[in-house]
Design a protein around this motif. Structure first.
Motif, mmCIF file in Angstrom:
data_model
loop_
_atom_site.group_PDB
_atom_site.id
_atom_site.type_symbol
_atom_site.label_atom_id
_atom_site.label_comp_id
_atom_site.label_asym_id
_atom_site.label_seq_id
_atom_site.Cartn_x
_atom_site.Cartn_y
_atom_site.Cartn_z
ATOM 1 N N ASP A 126 49.293 82.288 10.794
ATOM 2 C CA ASP A 126 49.984 83.445 11.356
ATOM 3 C C ASP A 126 50.718 83.058 12.628
ATOM 4 O OD1 ASP A 126 49.087 84.936 9.310
ATOM 5 O OD2 ASP A 126 47.535 86.007 10.425
ATOM 6 N N GLU B 36 52.546 89.206 1.667
ATOM 7 C CA GLU B 36 51.559 88.277 1.109
ATOM 8 C C GLU B 36 52.110 87.741 -0.204
ATOM 9 O OE1 GLU B 36 48.923 86.800 2.050
ATOM 10 O OE2 GLU B 36 48.603 87.866 3.937
ATOM 11 N N PRO B 37 51.915 86.461 -0.459
ATOM 12 C CA PRO B 37 52.371 85.919 -1.739
ATOM 13 C C PRO B 37 51.589 86.553 -2.901
ATOM 14 C CG PRO B 37 51.044 84.312 -0.543
ATOM 15 C CD PRO B 37 51.271 85.447 0.383
ATOM 16 N N ARG C 150 51.661 90.625 8.207
ATOM 17 C CA ARG C 150 50.450 90.935 7.466
ATOM 18 C C ARG C 150 50.797 91.607 6.135
ATOM 19 N NH1 ARG C 150 44.721 91.678 9.640
ATOM 20 N NH2 ARG C 150 45.210 90.275 11.336
ATOM 21 N N VAL D 260 56.875 83.831 2.530
ATOM 22 C CA VAL D 260 55.947 83.712 1.400
ATOM 23 C C VAL D 260 55.637 82.235 1.130
ATOM 24 C CG1 VAL D 260 55.749 83.993 -1.099
ATOM 25 C CG2 VAL D 260 56.554 85.895 0.298
#
Lengths: 318, 222
Positions: A231, A316-317, A313, A222
């Motif tokens: 990525d 996510e933060p 994927r 994160v």
């Protein structure tokens, strides 16, 4: 604060930086790999067994094929002569056939010898004694000079032999060889099917292992995403981790296969001794070993790519 | 630096976090956003960081319309922005040095440049010499400074802070605010979300207030 131009933008620096990143990711994941020796070893052993099972079956099949190739090569053709052919003519024909290029060797079983052999084997002395004449013909046994699997050459030879005036019947006893070949082929297909399933198992194990590794580093992922980690940057250490698993487990699988063969050598030789032959088991060899390592690394990397791309994927933060 | 034009953010449960918010943070400017917790301050920062997407309206950051950035471009956008969190988001199994070095590492800096820049950032937040320490051995105020050092180590042109003084006593809070002022003085645009009215009141910067998703300009500047 001054906004000096960022050094990594120069191409040479960028390549250097990229190499540096790969180096760091590889080293970092190698260290993490050995951080938990026990779980790493168990996971790798699980993978190694899944790799060694089809691997050793294929090695054994290759050995079996080599042995049967030897058997096939010595396949024999029996030529039964007409009953009115005399012994001298039969001997002459045997000699003539032996000189042919497509015949490796030939020998004669005379009608008398055949009857004696039959008498010994059957024990039907009284019945055979009551026969006025010997019902058996002279038989010539030949070994072709070519491989028995060469069906075309074999049928050409048998056809040619059949046209000889003195020959009554030509018999090629190839059925058992063909059955063995079919059996081996079936086993090979079954092994390949098994290998596919076990490859799937390897991928699932690696997928699960990496999923846990990612879950353990969720916080870090994160933060890296928040400071602008791509990525590719995030994927890299986990792909290397998959690669290490592939390498270690293929090494372990190699040991399992080679030790297994080594253990089989003695009992197989005892079997060979009963046939007065030497059985030399062939191991993985260089190409087999490389094939094992490459397929293992490819499998784990493929699984790692799929798993890591999907899992990263999902984080996510927020 | 940041321009919000009639920006709204609705969530799936019909909650309206932001309702037609419009503001402009000029290059090199420092400003505050206040409001109760849950008033939409964090949502506003998340929209700037592209952690979330606006439902309506236009957001421009550093001359870039955020609607035009796709998923792959988000990391490059985030690298331009330093972000300070209320809970500092430090990694506790990394040393202070490695925490601060993170933004440089993802940018592929050479290791000796990383050392130089990390020490410069530590110096700015007054923690030079603490690089080998683990974050858990530091006080809350020091941890927040490490978080700030990480936000500024990459020399961003924009600094965002979400309740950076939330967990600190007034004295420490003032020190932290002073740090932000120092960055602003060398040209960094700073946007701070804070509910600490008492602290902000004395500072000569524009203040916007968020209430029920609506943005009002309390004070242009003083």
């Amino acid at each position: 604060m001054k906004h000096t131009s960022v050094t990594p933008n120069r191409p040479s620096n960028r390549i250097q930086g990229w190499l540096q990143e790969h180096h760091k990711a590889a080293i970092g994941s190698w260290q993490r790999f050995w951080n938990s020796v026990l779980s790493t070893t168990f996971t790798s052993l699980t993978l190694a067994i899944a790799l060694a099972l089809p691997g050793s079956l294929l090695v054994l099949l290759n050995n079996a094929e080599q042995i049967t190739r030897h058997l096939q090569a010595s396949a024999q053709v029996n030529i039964f002569l007409h009953k009115d052919i005399g012994l001298a003519d039969a001997q002459q024909l045997t000699q003539q056939l032996g000189q042919r290029e497509d015949i490796h060797n030939s020998y004669l079983i005379s009608a008398t010898a055949a009857l004696d052999q039959f008498r010994q084997q059957s024990g039907l002395d009284t019945i055979l004694d009551s026969l006025a004449i010997n019902p058996l013909p002279h038989t010539i046994v030949i070994t072709p000079a070519f491989h028995a699997a060469n069906q075309i050459a074999l049928s050409r030879l048998t056809a040619k032999l059949d046209t000889l005036a003195t020959v009554d019947e030509v018999l090629v006893d190839l059925q058992w060889v063909q059955r063995l070949a079919a059996l081996l082929e079936t086993t090979r297909m079954a092994t390949l099917g098994l290998a596919l399933f076990l490859a799937l198992a390897v991928m699932l194990v690696i997928g699960n292992t990496l999923r846990l590794a990612i879950e353990n580093r969720r916080e870090e992922i994160v933060v890296i995403k928040l400071v602008g980690g791509t990525d590719a940057y995030l994927r890299r250490p986990f792909l290397y981790l998959g690669c290490w698993y592939g390498l270690l487990s293929s090494g372990l699988a190699w040991l399992i296969i080679q030790f297994g063969l080594w253990g089989l050598q003695a009992p197989l030789q005892r079997l060979g001794d009963t046939y007065q032959t030497t059985i030399e088991l062939v191991g993985l060899g260089i190409s087999g070993s490389l094939g094992l390592i490459i397929s293992s690394v490819l499998l784990t990397m493929l699984s790692a790519t799929i798993t890591v791309t999907r899992e990263l994927r999902l984080i996510e933060p927020h | 630096m940041i321009r919000f034009d009639q920006v709204s953010k609705h969530y799936a449960d019909d909650k309206i976090a932001l309702n037609r918010a419009t503001f402009h943070l000029k290059r090199g400017q420092m400003a505050f956003i206040t409001g109760h917790s849950g008033a939409g301050k964090s949502t506003l920062l998340k929209l700037i960081m592209l952690m979330e997407r606006a439902t309506q309206g236009r957001i421009i950051v550093d001359n870039q319309d955020l609607a035009n950035l796709n998923r792959r471009q988000i990391p490059w956008h985030r690298r331009k922005i330093g972000l300070v969190f209320q809970n500092h988001q430090l990694l506790f199994d990394y040393s202070v040095f490695n925490n601060i070095a993170l933004p440089l590492r993802i940018n592929g800096y050479h290791e000796r440049d990383i050392g130089r820049r990390v020490r410069a950032a530590l110096d700015k937040v007054g923690l030079l010499g603490q690089e080998k320490a683990m974050p858990s051995t530091l006080s809350t105020g020091e941890q927040q400074r490490v978080g700030i050092a990480r936000a500024i180590v990459n020399k961003p042109r924009l600094l965002l802070a979400d309740e950076p003084t939330g967990n600190l006593d007034p004295e420490l809070a003032e020190e932290i605010m002073h740090l932000f002022e120092q960055f602003n003085q060398v040209g960094v645009s700073v946007l701070i979300a804070s509910h600490d009215i008492n602290l902000i009141r004395h500072l000569p910067y524009p203040v916007m207030k968020l209430g029920q998703g609506r943005l009002t300009h309390l004070r242009a500047s003083s």
